[in-house]
Design an enzyme around this catalytic site. Structure first.
Site, PDB file in Angstrom:
ATOM      1  CB  SER A   1      -0.876   0.007   1.245  1.00  0.00           C
ATOM      2  OG  SER A   1      -0.035   0.130   2.381  1.00  0.00           O
TER       3      SER A   1
ATOM      4  N   GLY B   1      -4.911  -0.766   5.991  1.00  0.00           N
ATOM      5  CA  GLY B   1      -5.233  -1.361   7.294  1.00  0.00           C
ATOM      6  C   GLY B   1      -6.668  -1.180   7.758  1.00  0.00           C
TER       7      GLY B   1
ATOM      8  CB  CYS C   1       0.978  -5.410   1.904  1.00  0.00           C
ATOM      9  SG  CYS C   1      -0.386  -4.668   2.807  1.00  0.00           S
TER      10      CYS C   1
ATOM     11  CB  CYS D   1       2.450  -3.302   9.527  1.00  0.00           C
ATOM     12  SG  CYS D   1       2.332  -1.988   8.287  1.00  0.00           S
ATOM     13  CB  THR D   2       5.790  -4.552   4.956  1.00  0.00           C
ATOM     14  OG1 THR D   2       4.740  -3.828   4.289  1.00  0.00           O
ATOM     15  CG2 THR D   2       5.532  -6.039   4.877  1.00  0.00           C
ATOM     16  CG  HIS D   3       4.288   1.071   5.945  1.00  0.00           C
ATOM     17  ND1 HIS D   3       3.532   0.242   5.165  1.00  0.00           N
ATOM     18  CD2 HIS D   3       4.361   2.260   5.274  1.00  0.00           C
ATOM     19  CE1 HIS D   3       3.152   0.897   4.073  1.00  0.00           C
ATOM     20  NE2 HIS D   3       3.641   2.122   4.118  1.00  0.00           N
TER      21      HIS D   3
HETATM   22  N1  DGL Z   1       2.365  -2.275   4.797  1.00  0.00           N
HETATM   23  C1  DGL Z   1       1.100  -2.767   5.093  1.00  0.00           C
HETATM   24  C2  DGL Z   1       1.036  -4.018   5.921  1.00  0.00           C
HETATM   25  O1  DGL Z   1       2.004  -4.728   5.962  1.00  0.00           O
HETATM   26  C3  DGL Z   1      -0.118  -1.936   5.068  1.00  0.00           C
HETATM   27  C4  DGL Z   1      -0.177  -0.722   5.883  1.00  0.00           C
HETATM   28  C5  DGL Z   1      -1.442  -0.001   5.562  1.00  0.00           C
HETATM   29  O2  DGL Z   1      -1.591   0.394   4.409  1.00  0.00           O
HETATM   30  O3  DGL Z   1      -2.300   0.124   6.447  1.00  0.00           O
HETATM   31  O4  DGL Z   1       0.025  -4.333   6.498  1.00  0.00           O
END
Ligand code: DGL
Length: 255
Positions: free
Chosen positions: A11, A43, A74, A181-183
């Site tokens: 995302s 999310g 993600c 979460c990958t962020h």
């Molecule tokens: N990077 C995402 C994950 O691993 C999504 C974060 C988001 O867009 O809410 O869930």
């Protein structure tokens, strides 16, 4: 076929935390990373919205970019759309990520554990199955609403305040932190400011290893001996924003 790119989607730029592990392990592959920041965050979106958006992106990666395999970089998209996408594109290898809670079970099972993830991931059936299998009886689940957004937009001062409020009460108590979460791997230093020296667990390396296994099995490993190309596309509307995202992506991918 072997030298076609591996398509990554997230995302936003968070999935770069997965891509850089793949690049370390499979440097000769070509990669195409799709950052859907126009629709960020995932999310808090419904299952149907995520499935249909991920379907559009995967179709684009396969048809326009001729990707030979897909990585859902993600956790939210993986929890909600992986099954649908694997059924629909059954001849394409699709690798998904999940919060690395099993790693806690394997490496530090007794410690007090925080699982940080989006609400969508934590409320998914897929996560419920994982959690009930590996529950160490000493875990708290934290739906970090808005956190991926702050990271995506590079608002790190606000992120520090957000984390102090969210995590302050666990200071001195938390031993394990699952970055679900990958962020979040892009905010490890910020989390450490609040929690100190905790053990971090994230699924990126496991995904890279799974990608390697899957490509080997399908005889799709790149035959090139040169370092691969990494292409990037962001779904923002303005060129200015696209450029900002690309710049941040490049600064995070350097390993
Ligand atoms: N990077 C995402 C994950 O691993 C999504 C974060 C988001 O867009 O809410 O869930």
């Amino acid at each position: 076929m072997r030298d076609l790119p591996v398509g990554f989607l997230d995302s936003g730029i968070g999935g770069v935390s997965v891509l850089r592990e793949a690049v370390k392990l499979l440097p000769n592959e070509n990669y195409f990373f799709f950052s859907d920041s126009l629709n960020n965050p995932y999310g808090d979106k419904s299952d149907d919205e995520i499935i249909s958006r991920c379907d559009e992106i995967v179709q684009y990666l396969l048809e326009e970019k001729k990707c030979k395999a897909i990585v859902l970089a993600c956790n939210t998209a993986s929890a909600k759309a992986a099954e649908y996408l694997r059924n629909k594109y059954s001849d394409v290898p699709i690798v998904a990520i999940e919060p690395a809670y099993k790693m806690v079970h394997d490496f530090a099972p007794k410690g007090f554990t925080l699982v940080m993830a989006t609400r969508g991931t934590l409320e998914s059936e897929k996560f419920a199955a994982l959690y009930s299998k590996y529950d160490n009886g000493n875990t708290e689940l934290l739906a970090c609403v808005g956190m991926a957004d702050l990271i995506e937009q590079g608002r790190f001062d606000e992120l520090d305040k957000y984390l102090e409020e969210l995590l302050g009460k666990y200071r001195g108590r938390a031993e394990n932190v699952v970055l679900g979460c990958t962020h979040y791997p892009l905010a490890v230093e910020n989390i450490k400011k609040v929690l100190g020296d905790v053990r971090f667990f994230d699924g990126a390396n496991g995904v890279a290893r799974q990608l390697k296994r899957v490509l080997e099995k399908a005889e799709l490993i790149s035959s090139s001996e040169r370092t691969g190309i990494i292409d990037f596309e962001d779904s923002s509307i303005s060129q200015e924003e696209k450029n900002i995202k690309h710049k941040r992506f490049l600064s995070k991918i350097s390993i």
